[in-house]
Design an enzyme around this catalytic site. Structure first.
Site, mmCIF file in Angstrom:
data_model
loop_
_atom_site.group_PDB
_atom_site.id
_atom_site.type_symbol
_atom_site.label_atom_id
_atom_site.label_comp_id
_atom_site.label_asym_id
_atom_site.label_seq_id
_atom_site.Cartn_x
_atom_site.Cartn_y
_atom_site.Cartn_z
ATOM 1 N N ASP A 1 0.962 -0.547 0.158
ATOM 2 C CA ASP A 1 0.007 0.068 -0.331
ATOM 3 C C ASP A 1 0.838 1.598 -0.279
ATOM 4 O OD1 ASP A 1 -2.099 1.511 -0.429
ATOM 5 O OD2 ASP A 1 -2.263 1.225 2.272
ATOM 6 N N THR B 1 -10.950 -5.926 -6.089
ATOM 7 C CA THR B 1 -11.830 -5.685 -6.597
ATOM 8 C C THR B 1 -12.444 -4.125 -6.267
ATOM 9 O OG1 THR B 1 -13.374 -6.309 -4.584
ATOM 10 C CG2 THR B 1 -12.978 -7.567 -6.866
ATOM 11 N N ASN C 1 -10.294 -1.432 -6.397
ATOM 12 C CA ASN C 1 -8.733 -0.514 -7.352
ATOM 13 C C ASN C 1 -9.705 -0.860 -8.638
ATOM 14 O OD1 ASN C 1 -6.364 -2.344 -5.492
ATOM 15 N ND2 ASN C 1 -7.639 -0.108 -5.040
#
Length: 262
Positions: free
Chosen positions: A40, A87, A89
């Site tokens: 991240d 999903t 994103n």
């Protein structure tokens, strides 16, 4: 004002890294068998670095993934799962998403290179990415050995809730195909039955989950599998993640006592 002069940072980090590695080796520390990583902070890293194009952050983060996997292999970790695309994103700006999918596809092909000799599996719904990237990803993964000393899962088009729902549906579908009654269907829904139908079927659950960039949540990552995983968070954005950060995570894990809910 910086406390440590820039010219001293690298030598000090190198010394610290050496001490961490020696400490893990000397104490015969208990290491995780399976590490899961939420990579991240790519966009935040790019913005903090002054880049208007966040895809530069994705590219820098992509370059870090194979490097981190080699750290895992060198440390004796048997399996690593990296979260590359959720999903959620997929709802990003179309141009940004197209660039991200292209970068991810390139990364997976790099991971699957014959020289690495890693066994690679995708976890997620590749159909959500479109035909061309899905085809490239399948081809890359299928070219890797089925059995190898080091295994890599790449989570692409992945959602934890979606995975669990899919596993339950697959389980019930198999039972219905075998002529199960309503009562037998209810009895078939067990922890073991669901686990057999997850993307990670047959694999050990992650012992350690690492998340970069300061967020302290799973964001749907391996919801079922990480029920008893140890968590380790760092403020460092993924492109800036260093081996010393990785070794600190291993050190902290080795000092914890896992209770598995007991």
């Amino acid at each position: 004002m910086e406390i440590i002069p820039p010219r001293l940072k690298e030598p000090l980090y190198a010394l610290y890294e050496l001490r961490l590695r020696q400490g893990l080796t000397a104490s015969e520390s208990r290491l995780p068998r399976h590490i899961a990583v939420l990579c991240d902070g790519n966009r935040r890293w790019a913005r903090d670095a002054g880049y208007d194009d966040v895809s530069y952050g994705y590219r820098m983060g992509a370059a870090k993934i194979a490097e981190m996997l080699r750290w895992c292999q060198e440390a004796g970790i048997e399996m690593t799962t990296v979260y590359l695309l959720s999903t959620e994103n997929l709802q990003r700006d179309p141009d940004e998403l197209a660039a991200l999918i292209e970068i991810i596809t390139d990364v997976v092909e790099e991971i699957c290179a014959p020289a690495n000799r890693w066994s690679v599996r995708t976890v997620g719904d590749l159909e959500l990415l479109g035909e061309e990237p899905a085809c490239r990803l399948r081809g890359a993964v299928e070219s890797t050995p089925g059995v190898a000393p080091f295994h890599v899962n790449v989570a692409v088009g992945y959602g934890g809730r979606r995975e669990i729902v899919g596993a339950v549906r697959a389980l019930l579908g198999k039972e219905l195909a075998n002529g199960a009654t309503a009562e037998e269907l209810v009895e078939a829904v067990t922890v073991e039955g669901i686990a057999r139908n997850l993307y990670t079927s047959g694999q050990p659950d992650p012992d350690l989950v690492i998340r970069t960039s300061g967020e302290q949540r799973l964001s749907g990552f391996l919801l079922w599998q990480s029920a008893y995983s140890e968590m380790w968070f760092t403020e460092t954005h993924w492109p800036a993640f260093r081996r010393v950060d990785f070794l600190r995570a291993l050190r902290d894990y080795s000092m914890r006592h896992r209770r598995y809910g007991k």
